[in-house]
Structure formats: structure tokens, C-alpha cells
Write an enzyme that holds these catalytic residues in place. Structure first.
Site, PDB file in Angstrom:
ATOM      1  CB  SER A  99     -42.645   2.333   6.356  1.00 55.57           C
ATOM      2  OG  SER A  99     -41.857   1.564   6.125  1.00 55.57           O
TER       3      SER A  99
HETATM    4  N1  SAH Z   1     -37.150  -0.345   8.533  1.00 55.97           N
HETATM    5  C1  SAH Z   1     -37.427   0.730   8.784  1.00 55.97           C
HETATM    6  C2  SAH Z   1     -36.884   1.723   7.448  1.00 55.97           C
HETATM    7  C3  SAH Z   1     -36.038   1.533   6.490  1.00 55.97           C
HETATM    8  S1  SAH Z   1     -35.846   1.566   5.007  1.00 55.97           S
HETATM    9  C4  SAH Z   1     -37.548   1.902  10.169  1.00 55.97           C
HETATM   10  O1  SAH Z   1     -38.491   1.709  10.847  1.00 55.97           O
HETATM   11  O2  SAH Z   1     -37.126   2.826   9.918  1.00 55.97           O
HETATM   12  C5  SAH Z   1     -34.926   0.861   4.236  1.00 55.97           C
HETATM   13  C6  SAH Z   1     -33.985   0.630   4.776  1.00 55.97           C
HETATM   14  O3  SAH Z   1     -33.291  -0.786   4.866  1.00 55.97           O
HETATM   15  C7  SAH Z   1     -32.726   1.818   4.818  1.00 55.97           C
HETATM   16  O4  SAH Z   1     -32.501   1.845   5.740  1.00 55.97           O
HETATM   17  C8  SAH Z   1     -31.232   1.185   3.909  1.00 55.97           C
HETATM   18  O5  SAH Z   1     -30.155   1.399   4.175  1.00 55.97           O
HETATM   19  C9  SAH Z   1     -31.786  -0.100   3.952  1.00 55.97           C
HETATM   20  N2  SAH Z   1     -30.969  -1.620   3.493  1.00 55.97           N
HETATM   21  C10 SAH Z   1     -31.027  -1.113   1.610  1.00 55.97           C
HETATM   22  N3  SAH Z   1     -30.345  -2.444   0.686  1.00 55.97           N
HETATM   23  C11 SAH Z   1     -30.215  -3.492   2.267  1.00 55.97           C
HETATM   24  C12 SAH Z   1     -29.490  -4.460   2.403  1.00 55.97           C
HETATM   25  N4  SAH Z   1     -29.720  -5.318   0.970  1.00 55.97           N
HETATM   26  N5  SAH Z   1     -29.681  -5.267   3.109  1.00 55.97           N
HETATM   27  C13 SAH Z   1     -30.002  -4.256   4.633  1.00 55.97           C
HETATM   28  N6  SAH Z   1     -30.341  -3.519   4.229  1.00 55.97           N
HETATM   29  C14 SAH Z   1     -30.710  -2.900   3.479  1.00 55.97           C
END
Ligand code: SAH
Length: 206
Positions: free
Chosen positions: A59
Site C-alpha cells: 500500500s
Molecule cells: N500488508 C501488505 C500488503 C498486502 S497486499 C504489505 O504491507 O505489503 C494484500 C495481501 O493479501 C496479498 O499479499 C494477498 O496475497 C493477501 N491475501 C489475499 N487474500 C488473502 C486471504 N484470504 N488470506 C490471507 N492473505 C490474503
């Protein structure tokens, strides 16, 4: 890099109204460039999200700061994060709370984040590969839950894993997403809509 990071905090975060000193200090400390893929290092402190592979993104710094501020952390909380991704948000939480439990559904992302976090000395972060819709029942209840992928609706299973007095911060919705903040008081959920956001969708596990 330190200068760029300071500039990021003053120009993108403080200027937009984030005032929580714990959050600002964590944003000043965490080496964001260590969490983005090598080819984007030069953009690590820019005012936008960045790709981290597998169609996922880290983000925008301001959104990380805003969401962390909404968690109202004092330093002694147990936090659950859904969507470890690069591990950057988890690192910010590691400096603002006591323990961070983070779930990532994409195995390679989870493993890489785990290595980066432990390599950088964030030893109060625990990364699990799994489906965030299920939460982490063995470690529940949590003082704070933060989602960094957007479900159509906040899953009841996650609300159930929130402590009395706890706070949940998440994007919610499919096409139009709202950043929401839920607070559990006397078993009742109080909801506040914060702003419109754009996150990757929360994937349904099998
Ligand atoms: N917090 C992260 C941003 C993540 S983007 C950072 O600081 O970089 C969102 C993430 O959620 C992705 O890596 C994706 O693979 C994960 N995601 C999507 N659906 C999910 C689920 N059901 N359970 C766990 N992770 C999930």
C-alpha cells in the site's frame, strides 16, 4: 534513503493529518526499501502503492500510516494482520504493538516476508501461510485486527476473534471499497466509515 524516508513522513503523512507519535516514529524507522522488490527500490518512498509480485501490491505509505493510527496502539497489544504481502505493514505494527500475527495466502510471499522480517530483527512478528477468512483461532482473541486485502464484507469469524474493547480496521467491498473501523464494546459492534480506498480483493481459500 534515510532522507527520503523523512521526506515521506513529513510530506505525505504528517501533512495529511496523521499525528500519532508511535505511528510516525515507526514510519521513520522501518526501512521500506528493504520490503519492496529490488527493481522498485528507488520508488520505495514515493506516494503510491508498488507491485510486490503475484498481482499483489504494498500500500501507499500514507494508507499504511492512516490504518495503523486507526488501530490506536499503545504498545502492549496482540495484533492480527490479514495479508502479509511484503511484510512492510507487519514491520510497522511490530514497532507499535507487542506481538503481530500475520496470515498470507500466497505461500511464496509469506515465506519471503517471514525471511525479511526475521532478517531485519522483527522477532515479535509471526507469519502463517493460510486463509485469512479463518483468522488464527489458536492465538485469538486479538486486541486489534487489520486487513490489508478487501473482503466483500468483514468476515464474522474475524469479528469473533476480536477482544472486548478491540478494534478492527479494514477495507470492505468489491468494486467500491470503504476503509472501515469497527470497535467491539459490550459485545456490540460500532462501525465508522473512514474513506474510500482501493485494495486488492481478499482471496477465498479452499
Ligand atoms: N500488508 C501488505 C500488503 C498486502 S497486499 C504489505 O504491507 O505489503 C494484500 C495481501 O493479501 C496479498 O499479499 C494477498 O496475497 C493477501 N491475501 C489475499 N487474500 C488473502 C486471504 N484470504 N488470506 C490471507 N492473505 C490474503
Amino acid at each position: 534513503m534515510e532522507k527520503l524516508r523523512e521526506k515521506m513522513v513529513t510530506e505525505q503523512i504528517e501533512s495529511r493529518g496523521v499525528t500519532d507519535q508511535r505511528v510516525l516514529s515507526a514510519m521513520r524507522k522501518v526501512e521500506r526499501h528493504a520490503f519492496v522488490p529490488d527493481q522498485y527500490r528507488s520508488e520505495a518512498y514515493a506516494d503510491h502503492p508498488l507491485p510486490i509480485g503475484h498481482g499483489q501490491t504494498i500500500s501507499q505509505p500514507y494508507i499504511v500510516a492512516l490504518m495503523t493510527e486507526l488501530c490506536e496502539l499503545q504498545g502492549d497489544e496482540k495484533v492480527l494482520e490479514i495479508g502479509t504481502g511484503s511484510g512492510y505493514q507487519a514491520a510497522v505494527l511490530a514497532l507499535t504493538a507487542k506481538e503481530v500475527y500475520s496470515i498470507e495466502i500466497v505461500e511464496s510471499l509469506g515465506k519471503r516476508a517471514r525471511e525479511k522480517l526475521s532478517g531485519a530483527g522483527y522477532d515479535n512478528v509471526f507469519v502463517k501461510i493460510g486463509d485469512g477468512y479463518l483468522g488464527w483461532p489458536e492465538k485469538a482473541p486479538f486486541d486489534v485486527i487489520i486487513l490489508t486485502a478487501s473482503p466483500p464484507q468483514i468476515p464474522q469469524l474475524l469479528i469473533d476473534q476480536l477482544k472486548e474493547g478491540g478494534i478492527l480496521v479494514a477495507p470492505e467491498g468489491e468494486y467500491i471499497q470503504q476503509l472501515v473501523r469497527l470497535e467491539k464494546r459490550n459485545g456490540i459492534i460500532h462501525r465508522r466509515n473512514i474513506t474510500y480506498v482501493r485494495f486488492v480483493p481478499m482471496i477465498r481459500g479452499r
